[in-house]
Design a protein around this motif. Structure first.
Motif, mmCIF file in Angstrom:
data_model
loop_
_atom_site.group_PDB
_atom_site.id
_atom_site.type_symbol
_atom_site.label_atom_id
_atom_site.label_comp_id
_atom_site.label_asym_id
_atom_site.label_seq_id
_atom_site.Cartn_x
_atom_site.Cartn_y
_atom_site.Cartn_z
ATOM 1 N N ALA A 168 5.497 10.680 -7.667
ATOM 2 C CA ALA A 168 4.748 10.746 -6.396
ATOM 3 C C ALA A 168 3.254 10.260 -6.540
ATOM 4 C CB ALA A 168 4.861 11.927 -5.687
ATOM 5 N N THR A 169 2.613 10.904 -7.651
ATOM 6 C CA THR A 169 1.352 10.531 -8.054
ATOM 7 C C THR A 169 1.068 8.913 -8.441
ATOM 8 O OG1 THR A 169 0.840 12.691 -8.471
ATOM 9 C CG2 THR A 169 -0.585 11.018 -9.464
ATOM 10 N N ASP B 240 7.229 11.693 -0.198
ATOM 11 C CA ASP B 240 5.933 12.495 -0.379
ATOM 12 C C ASP B 240 4.772 11.643 -0.556
ATOM 13 O OD1 ASP B 240 7.583 14.887 -0.503
ATOM 14 O OD2 ASP B 240 7.339 15.096 -2.686
ATOM 15 N N ALA B 241 5.056 10.407 -1.067
ATOM 16 C CA ALA B 241 4.097 9.427 -1.363
ATOM 17 C C ALA B 241 3.968 8.509 -0.207
ATOM 18 C CB ALA B 241 4.220 8.640 -2.643
ATOM 19 N N GLY B 242 5.058 8.345 0.817
ATOM 20 C CA GLY B 242 4.862 7.524 1.797
ATOM 21 C C GLY B 242 5.220 6.100 1.290
ATOM 22 N N ALA B 243 6.008 5.845 0.428
ATOM 23 C CA ALA B 243 6.126 4.685 -0.393
ATOM 24 C C ALA B 243 7.435 4.203 0.231
ATOM 25 C CB ALA B 243 6.544 5.002 -1.827
ATOM 26 N N ARG C 83 1.486 7.082 -5.133
ATOM 27 C CA ARG C 83 0.333 7.073 -4.354
ATOM 28 C C ARG C 83 -0.809 6.334 -4.737
ATOM 29 N NH1 ARG C 83 1.403 12.863 -4.700
ATOM 30 N NH2 ARG C 83 2.265 13.558 -2.809
ATOM 31 N N SER C 84 -0.808 5.956 -6.109
ATOM 32 C CA SER C 84 -1.932 5.094 -6.586
ATOM 33 C C SER C 84 -1.732 3.791 -6.252
ATOM 34 C CB SER C 84 -2.145 5.436 -8.131
ATOM 35 O OG SER C 84 -1.084 5.106 -8.650
ATOM 36 N N ASP D 256 9.433 6.937 4.930
ATOM 37 C CA ASP D 256 8.574 7.912 6.245
ATOM 38 C C ASP D 256 9.426 8.075 7.237
ATOM 39 O OD1 ASP D 256 8.799 5.278 7.260
ATOM 40 O OD2 ASP D 256 6.692 5.249 7.623
ATOM 41 N N ARG E 153 6.690 15.244 -9.106
ATOM 42 C CA ARG E 153 5.310 14.983 -8.792
ATOM 43 C C ARG E 153 4.582 14.017 -9.465
ATOM 44 N NH1 ARG E 153 5.626 20.893 -9.080
ATOM 45 N NH2 ARG E 153 4.972 20.833 -11.409
ATOM 46 N N ASP F 229 0.741 -1.327 0.081
ATOM 47 C CA ASP F 229 -0.025 0.146 -0.014
ATOM 48 C C ASP F 229 0.857 1.207 0.018
ATOM 49 O OD1 ASP F 229 -2.163 -1.605 0.132
ATOM 50 O OD2 ASP F 229 -2.355 -1.560 2.153
ATOM 51 N N GLY F 230 0.504 2.322 -0.876
ATOM 52 C CA GLY F 230 1.360 3.464 -0.783
ATOM 53 C C GLY F 230 2.337 3.610 -1.781
#
Length: 298
Positions: free
Chosen positions: A158-159, A194-197, A162-163, A254, A155, A92-93
């Motif tokens: 990161a998008t 930024d995405a918490g990946a 996030r998906s 993170d 960005r 997730d992330g």
């Protein structure tokens, strides 16, 4: 040349040499035809593969990607430490996969264990065979010629993370011959923060024997102004090539370290303790020549 487009000191004449056995021209030509045919088959099948569910699509992608180096005469040995008991689904992330960069073979090798969306330079879209395949496979093409494009690239990555997507990047910013390595550019690691990946390091090495004790296989190095056709022919002529793929333990993004510290941790994991000092010295010399900057490149 821009400030975020690093260049390795490796050259085809100085680095891309094979010291082992050599195949005769006819068997090499047959391997070249079989490899190119398999890549073309992948391009043709992408629209159909997209109709499959996520699980079957990943499994089929992994099998095809594993077959591509083998079709060009390269043996593949994978030493995986995959998440979730061996499953290759991204957590997730999302998951940012970072690997050292030596050859065009790196792309199918990573896809054979961790298929995802690759970050690549815009010029690859125009390459024969590989360009159409990359475009249809969801590659994130980055404009390296404009420094102002860097924030937008971060960005976009990161998008995607996030998906829940897995994104594959080669953060050295350029290909190296394998005897040294470049600094990992920190920009792409900001996207992971930024995405918490999760950051997943992958180490790729090429040797002239399956046990990894032989010399580095310089024949696979795709460096400098090396034409793709010349690289393809050099690979199929070199007998006894083995690619080792080590999928390493994940690094959480993170924490409080920041992107530069995260990039250094990932680089140390990929290079390994034995090669880190030598590669660091080479990278420092290269960075001084090219000016330190952040880059997202394949």
């Amino acid at each position: 040349m821009t400030g975020w487009l690093p260049v390795a000191p490796c050259t085809p004449a100085g680095c891309a040499r094979h010291t082992g056995a050599v195949r005769a021209p006819l068997p090499a030509a047959l391997l070249l035809l079989s490899g190119c045919a398999l890549v073309l088959l992948g391009v043709a099948c992408v629209p159909l593969v997209r109709l499959l569910g996520a699980g079957p699509r990943r499994r089929l992608t992994r099998r095809w990607a594993r077959a591509v180096p083998q079709a060009f005469g390269v043996r593949v040995i994978v030493r995986p430490h995959l998440p979730s008991g061996g499953r290759d689904s991204a957590p997730d992330g999302g998951e940012l996969v970072v690997a050292n960069h030596i050859s065009w073979l790196d792309i199918p090798l990573v896809a054979s264990v961790l298929p995802g969306r690759t970050v690549a330079k815009r010029e690859i879209r125009c390459w024969p065979l590989l360009g159409p395949l990359a475009a249809r496979g969801g590659t994130l093409f980055i404009d390296r010629d404009r420094l102002r494009a860097l924030p937008a690239a971060v960005r976009e990555i990161a998008t995607a993370l996030r998906s829940g997507s897995r994104v594959v990047v080669f953060p050295e910013g350029s290909t190296w011959c394998g005897r040294g390595g470049g600094a990992f550019r920190p920009a792409v690691f900001q996207a992971a923060i930024d995405a918490g990946a999760t950051v997943r390091p992958v180490r790729i090495t090429y040797r002239t024997d399956p046990h990894g004790s032989g010399p580095t296989a310089g024949a696979v190095a795709f460096v400098g102004a090396d034409p793709l056709a010349a690289s393809l022919w050099r690979v199929v002529r070199a007998a006894g090539l083995t690619a080792h793929v080590d999928v390493l333990a994940p690094i959480p993004a993170d924490g409080e370290d920041g992107r530069r510290a995260l990039a250094r941790r990932a680089r140390a994991a990929v290079l390994g303790p034995g090669d880190l000092l030598q590669a660091s010295q080479t990278a420092v010399a290269s960075d001084r020549a090219n000016r330190p900057a952040e880059s997202v490149h394949h």
